[in-house]
Design an enzyme around this catalytic site. Structure first.
Site, mmCIF file in Angstrom:
data_model
loop_
_atom_site.group_PDB
_atom_site.id
_atom_site.type_symbol
_atom_site.label_atom_id
_atom_site.label_comp_id
_atom_site.label_asym_id
_atom_site.label_seq_id
_atom_site.Cartn_x
_atom_site.Cartn_y
_atom_site.Cartn_z
ATOM 1 N N ARG A 14 -15.309 1.608 3.314
ATOM 2 C CA ARG A 14 -14.185 1.625 2.379
ATOM 3 C C ARG A 14 -14.702 1.209 1.011
ATOM 4 O O ARG A 14 -15.466 0.239 0.915
ATOM 5 C CB ARG A 14 -13.089 0.677 2.833
ATOM 6 C CG ARG A 14 -11.749 0.978 2.160
ATOM 7 C CD ARG A 14 -10.684 -0.007 2.588
ATOM 8 N NE ARG A 14 -10.672 -1.150 1.691
ATOM 9 C CZ ARG A 14 -10.288 -2.381 2.034
ATOM 10 N NH1 ARG A 14 -9.906 -2.642 3.265
ATOM 11 N NH2 ARG A 14 -10.305 -3.352 1.151
ATOM 12 N N GLU A 62 -16.354 -2.273 1.319
ATOM 13 C CA GLU A 62 -16.011 -2.830 2.639
ATOM 14 C C GLU A 62 -16.736 -2.032 3.708
ATOM 15 O O GLU A 62 -16.261 -0.989 4.150
ATOM 16 C CB GLU A 62 -14.497 -2.738 2.844
ATOM 17 C CG GLU A 62 -13.716 -3.712 2.002
ATOM 18 C CD GLU A 62 -13.369 -4.982 2.773
ATOM 19 O OE1 GLU A 62 -13.928 -5.173 3.874
ATOM 20 O OE2 GLU A 62 -12.557 -5.762 2.283
ATOM 21 N N ARG A 97 0.829 -1.216 0.000
ATOM 22 C CA ARG A 97 0.000 0.000 0.000
ATOM 23 C C ARG A 97 0.861 1.263 0.000
ATOM 24 O O ARG A 97 1.968 1.265 0.506
ATOM 25 C CB ARG A 97 -0.889 0.033 1.257
ATOM 26 C CG ARG A 97 -1.665 -1.250 1.466
ATOM 27 C CD ARG A 97 -2.534 -1.156 2.712
ATOM 28 N NE ARG A 97 -2.885 -2.485 3.211
ATOM 29 C CZ ARG A 97 -3.686 -2.716 4.236
ATOM 30 N NH1 ARG A 97 -4.236 -1.707 4.892
ATOM 31 N NH2 ARG A 97 -3.945 -3.934 4.630
HETATM 32 N N1 LIG Z 1 -11.359 -8.668 -11.402
HETATM 33 C C1 LIG Z 1 -10.128 -8.469 -10.913
HETATM 34 N N2 LIG Z 1 -9.158 -7.964 -11.722
HETATM 35 C C2 LIG Z 1 -7.881 -7.788 -11.260
HETATM 36 N N3 LIG Z 1 -7.504 -8.088 -9.980
HETATM 37 C C3 LIG Z 1 -8.437 -8.586 -9.153
HETATM 38 C C4 LIG Z 1 -9.792 -8.789 -9.559
HETATM 39 N N4 LIG Z 1 -10.483 -9.298 -8.521
HETATM 40 C C5 LIG Z 1 -9.602 -9.396 -7.486
HETATM 41 N N5 LIG Z 1 -8.381 -8.971 -7.863
HETATM 42 C C6 LIG Z 1 -7.164 -8.930 -7.020
HETATM 43 O O1 LIG Z 1 -7.350 -9.808 -5.914
HETATM 44 C C7 LIG Z 1 -7.354 -9.061 -4.690
HETATM 45 C C8 LIG Z 1 -8.389 -9.652 -3.725
HETATM 46 O O2 LIG Z 1 -9.675 -9.613 -4.310
HETATM 47 P P1 LIG Z 1 -10.888 -8.846 -3.632
HETATM 48 O O3 LIG Z 1 -12.031 -8.890 -4.575
HETATM 49 O O4 LIG Z 1 -10.450 -7.505 -3.189
HETATM 50 O O5 LIG Z 1 -11.237 -9.800 -2.397
HETATM 51 P P2 LIG Z 1 -10.795 -9.790 -0.853
HETATM 52 O O6 LIG Z 1 -9.937 -8.578 -0.620
HETATM 53 O O7 LIG Z 1 -12.079 -9.728 -0.107
HETATM 54 O O8 LIG Z 1 -10.062 -11.085 -0.653
HETATM 55 C C9 LIG Z 1 -7.627 -7.622 -5.094
HETATM 56 O O9 LIG Z 1 -7.078 -6.729 -4.132
HETATM 57 C C10 LIG Z 1 -6.944 -7.534 -6.445
HETATM 58 O O10 LIG Z 1 -5.529 -7.363 -6.322
HETATM 59 MG MG LIG Z 2 -10.013 -6.644 -1.305
#
Ligand SMILES: Nc1ncnc2c1ncn2[C@@H]1O[C@H](COP(=O)(O)OP(=O)(O)O)[C@@H](O)[C@H]1O
Ligand SMILES: [Mg+2]
Length: 317
Positions: free
Chosen positions: A254, A271, A220
């Site tokens: 968020r 979030e 981050r």
């Molecule tokens: N459609 C997408 N395209 C590109 N990266 C993705 C996509 N979906 C998820 N990611 C990657 O995976 C990570 C985790 O997915 P996310 O949907 O944020 O679920 P969580 O954080 O609840 O596990 C994201 O921070 C991103 O880096």
């Molecule tokens: Mg996420």
């Protein structure tokens, strides 16, 4: 002095980098914080003026128990955010509810438990000829757990991933892999009491070789959200307010965005249950959050956390 429980659990507290900053800021605002574990059966939750979810992230492994715990606490005191909002926000199928309210989202298809996998993946790829890779993830999850990225050529492995998620009782989300994230990362915007506070850039977490990084602090960095991004954030929060008939904004939220193939910001995740808030990246943000908490507690104004209308979509998953 008002007393607020900041809820975590033993395995998540070490990776909750907001907690110390928030407890100090609460004290400075005249609110007594106490860091408490949701898994501790001896806690008399009713003694707190409010119970605020911070990092109870082990819930993904104990979903029913966590939902039951939230309902029990809500019956005894003010749960923040409101119970129905938390419950809805735990399951990413909310993306479809928000899409129906015109919030721009990452193209998303939900595979309900035991849906026909091969056919659905095939038709998703036909509907999205622009995408070379798919993302498959559980509808309930956090911290990149069980999120995978698969090329079109590797569809058999994608099917196996869906089967493995189904076997553990999870419904599944399919999305195109949005390649803008490789260059620009995602933008996570934090709002307190409906006001934009700060944003961070989070680097792409799904590596081409299949490695999945966790969103640790070294992924981050501080970032200012653009007006277009903030507009999407506000539209997502308005949609929640409308869905739940809230009288006041959510105390915390968020909004995570990525850019689609045209460079437009689209919602990846909302979030509103138990977000990591990246307070260390934004000087002043712990005070802004603590002030918002103190205002609610001291004015005893929980109108925004009372559910006024129907709670459509609640309790899924
Ligand atoms: N459609 C997408 N395209 C590109 N990266 C993705 C996509 N979906 C998820 N990611 C990657 O995976 C990570 C985790 O997915 P996310 O949907 O944020 O679920 P969580 O954080 O609840 O596990 C994201 O921070 C991103 O880096
Ligand atoms: Mg996420």
């Amino acid at each position: 002095m008002k007393h607020v429980a900041l809820v975590t659990d033993p395995e998540s507290l070490p990776i909750d980098f907001d907690m110390d900053l928030l407890t100090d800021a609460c004290v400075a605002q005249g609110v007594q914080p106490e860091v408490v574990e949701w898994t501790d059966p001896s806690v008399p939750w009713g003694k707190y003026d409010a119970v605020l979810l911070r990092s109870p992230w082990s819930y993904t492994k104990h979903l029913k128990r966590f939902r039951d715990w939230c309902a029990r606490v809500d019956a005894q005191t003010h749960l923040i955010n409101p119970l129905a909002v938390i419950s809805w926000g735990l399951d990413k199928t909310y993306l479809k509810d928000l899409e129906a309210l015109d919030v721009p989202i990452v193209p998303t298809e939900i595979l309900a438990l035991n849906a026909k996998i091969g056919d659905r993946l095939q038709s998703f790829m036909e509907d999205h000829p622009e995408c070379n890779e798919l993302v498959i993830k559980p509808t309930v999850g956090a911290y990149s757990q069980n999120v995978g990225r698969f090329t079109r050529q590797n569809i058999e492995t994608a099917i196996q991933h869906v089967e493995a998620l189904f076997a553990t009782g999870h419904s599944v989300i399919i999305q195109p892999y949005l390649t803008s994230i490789d260059e620009r990362g995602e933008t996570d915007m934090i709002f307190f009491d409906g006001h934009y506070s700060h944003a961070i850039r989070k680097a792409a977490l799904l590596m081409p070789d299949g490695t999945v990084n966790v969103p640790s602090t070294d992924m981050r960095s501080a970032r200012a959200a653009s007006p277009a991004e903030r507009e999407v954030g506000v539209s997502a929060l308005k949609a929640v307010t409308k869905t739940f008939g809230l009288e006041s904004p959510l105390l915390y939220a968020r909004v995570d965005l990525v850019e689609d193939q045209n460079g437009a910001p689209v919602l990846l995740e909302l979030e509103i249950s138990e977000p990591s808030l990246s307070l260390p990246f934004a000087p002043g943000s712990p005070d802004r959050f603590a002030k918002a908490i103190a205002n609610r507690l001291i004015s005893n104004d929980f109108a925004g956390t009372d559910i006024q209308q129907s709670t459509q979509g609640v309790g899924s998953g």
